[in-house]
Scaffold this motif. Sequence first.
Motif, PDB file in Angstrom:
ATOM      1  N   LEU A   1      -6.546   6.875   0.342  1.00 20.35           N
ATOM      2  CA  LEU A   1      -6.088   6.048  -0.769  1.00 20.35           C
ATOM      3  C   LEU A   1      -5.582   4.702  -0.250  1.00 20.35           C
ATOM      4  N   LYS A   2      -4.865   4.697   0.881  1.00 18.82           N
ATOM      5  CA  LYS A   2      -4.374   3.452   1.472  1.00 18.82           C
ATOM      6  C   LYS A   2      -5.525   2.538   1.895  1.00 18.82           C
TER       7      LYS A   2
ATOM      8  N   ALA B   1       0.932   3.910  -2.864  1.00 18.49           N
ATOM      9  CA  ALA B   1       0.671   5.323  -2.570  1.00 18.49           C
ATOM     10  C   ALA B   1       1.800   6.189  -3.088  1.00 18.49           C
TER      11      ALA B   1
ATOM     12  N   LEU C   1      -3.834  10.722   1.078  1.00 16.77           N
ATOM     13  CA  LEU C   1      -3.052   9.486   0.982  1.00 16.77           C
ATOM     14  C   LEU C   1      -3.613   8.415   1.936  1.00 16.77           C
TER      15      LEU C   1
ATOM     16  N   ALA D   1       1.487   6.350  -6.745  1.00 17.21           N
ATOM     17  CA  ALA D   1       0.356   7.199  -7.133  1.00 17.21           C
ATOM     18  C   ALA D   1       0.742   8.672  -7.028  1.00 17.21           C
TER      19      ALA D   1
ATOM     20  N   ARG E   1       0.836  -1.207   0.000  1.00 17.16           N
ATOM     21  CA  ARG E   1       0.000   0.000   0.000  1.00 17.16           C
ATOM     22  C   ARG E   1       0.865   1.249   0.000  1.00 17.16           C
ATOM     23  N   GLU E   2       1.909   1.202   0.843  1.00 15.72           N
ATOM     24  CA  GLU E   2       2.798   2.361   0.893  1.00 15.72           C
ATOM     25  C   GLU E   2       3.471   2.580  -0.453  1.00 15.72           C
TER      26      GLU E   2
END
Length: 156
Positions: A152-153, A125, A149, A128, A121-122
């Motif tokens: 988004l995660k 992100a 953020l 992204a 995920r990090e």
Amino acid sequence: MNINGTLVAQAIVFALLVLFTMKFVWPPIAKALDERAQKIAEGLASAEKAKSELSVANKRVEEELAKSRNESAVRLADAERRGQVMIEEAKAKAAEEGKKIIAAAQVEAEQQSVKARETLREQVAALAVKGAEQILRKEVNAGVHADLLGRLKTEL
């Protein structure tokens, strides 16, 4: 010499010889024969006694052997039962340990999976943000857009 006188003299000497033999020679011979007969009888009696004692001893030996065989068979059966119990206990302990190891491995795998998702995920992100940065062609401030953020995660 006269034949009658010689015959009478020989008869008297023979009678004296018989009396002497009966008085002095015969009793020790008879006594020796009686003693020998008694020793033979005692020997035969002791042989019979020994024979009966031997048969009794043989019976006792057979009984003891049978008893020993039975005891050894019982001990062997007990040892086999104990061995089976020990094997079953070891199997149960091994199965329990296996379950514990599997559970620990599952927990660890779950933790690694969660950690990998967080890392992914990090990274997504960050990608992204880089992608948005390149699209907008300007620098995006991560501190300003932290809320964006975080959402988004959670969506990922």
